[in-house]
Design a protein around this motif. Structure first.
Motif, mmCIF file in Angstrom:
data_model
loop_
_atom_site.group_PDB
_atom_site.id
_atom_site.type_symbol
_atom_site.label_atom_id
_atom_site.label_comp_id
_atom_site.label_asym_id
_atom_site.label_seq_id
_atom_site.Cartn_x
_atom_site.Cartn_y
_atom_site.Cartn_z
ATOM 1 N N ARG A 175 9.027 27.487 11.686
ATOM 2 C CA ARG A 175 7.755 26.796 11.429
ATOM 3 C C ARG A 175 6.976 27.503 10.328
ATOM 4 N N SER A 176 6.990 28.826 10.332
ATOM 5 C CA SER A 176 6.281 29.580 9.297
ATOM 6 C C SER A 176 6.874 29.320 7.917
ATOM 7 N N ILE A 177 8.176 29.185 7.854
ATOM 8 C CA ILE A 177 8.825 28.867 6.579
ATOM 9 C C ILE A 177 8.344 27.497 6.091
ATOM 10 N N ILE A 178 8.273 26.535 7.015
ATOM 11 C CA ILE A 178 7.795 25.197 6.649
ATOM 12 C C ILE A 178 6.322 25.250 6.242
ATOM 13 N N GLN A 179 5.512 25.974 7.010
ATOM 14 C CA GLN A 179 4.080 26.045 6.732
ATOM 15 C C GLN A 179 3.782 26.726 5.400
ATOM 16 N N GLY A 180 4.628 27.627 4.964
ATOM 17 C CA GLY A 180 4.424 28.302 3.686
ATOM 18 C C GLY A 180 4.978 27.545 2.505
ATOM 19 N N ASN A 181 5.526 26.377 2.752
ATOM 20 C CA ASN A 181 6.217 25.649 1.692
ATOM 21 C C ASN A 181 5.299 25.173 0.579
ATOM 22 N N GLU A 182 4.068 24.806 0.885
ATOM 23 C CA GLU A 182 3.156 24.347 -0.177
ATOM 24 C C GLU A 182 2.838 25.482 -1.157
ATOM 25 N N LYS A 183 2.591 26.674 -0.639
ATOM 26 C CA LYS A 183 2.344 27.828 -1.529
ATOM 27 C C LYS A 183 3.608 28.159 -2.304
ATOM 28 N N ARG A 184 4.743 28.028 -1.650
ATOM 29 C CA ARG A 184 6.026 28.298 -2.288
ATOM 30 C C ARG A 184 6.261 27.320 -3.444
#
Length: 113
Positions: A13-22
């Protein structure tokens, strides 16, 4: 579908949640190799989810709602125009999270007897 361990689910979930910044780092040319790999995995997992929804437009709409519900931590009750019920919505979310975890090699291999 088997339940994910809590720690694996949290990391996926954290990987998904950080996707916009990524994605922003990728656009500005400041991305790491992990950024590029994770963004591709999230996109591929998202597009592989909701496979039982027939119409392409309806499937894309549901995929976007699932993605945004994870990124912005929005529960089903606040998602407008969901084309499915609450239980199905969370099954789609779990499927998406599981696909990300699988692609990131976070799940143990199943031993068949």
């Amino acid at each position: 579908m088997e339940r994910l361990d809590a720690d694996i689910k949290t990391i996926a979930r954290s990987i998904i949640q950080g996707n916009e910044k990524r994605k922003k780092r990728i656009r500005t040319g400041r991305a790491s190799a992990f950024d590029e790999k994770a963004a591709a995995i999230v996109e591929d997992a998202l597009r592989a989810s909701c496979g039982n929804i027939e119409g392409i437009q309806a499937r894309r709409q549901m995929q976007d709602k699932i993605y945004k519900s994870i990124v912005y931590n929005t529960p089903y009750e606040y998602i407008a125009d969901a084309v499915c019920g609450r239980r199905q919505f969370y099954e789609y979310r779990t499927e998406f999270i599981t696909l990300v975890a699988q692609a990131m090699d976070m799940l143990p291999e199943r031993i068949e007897k």
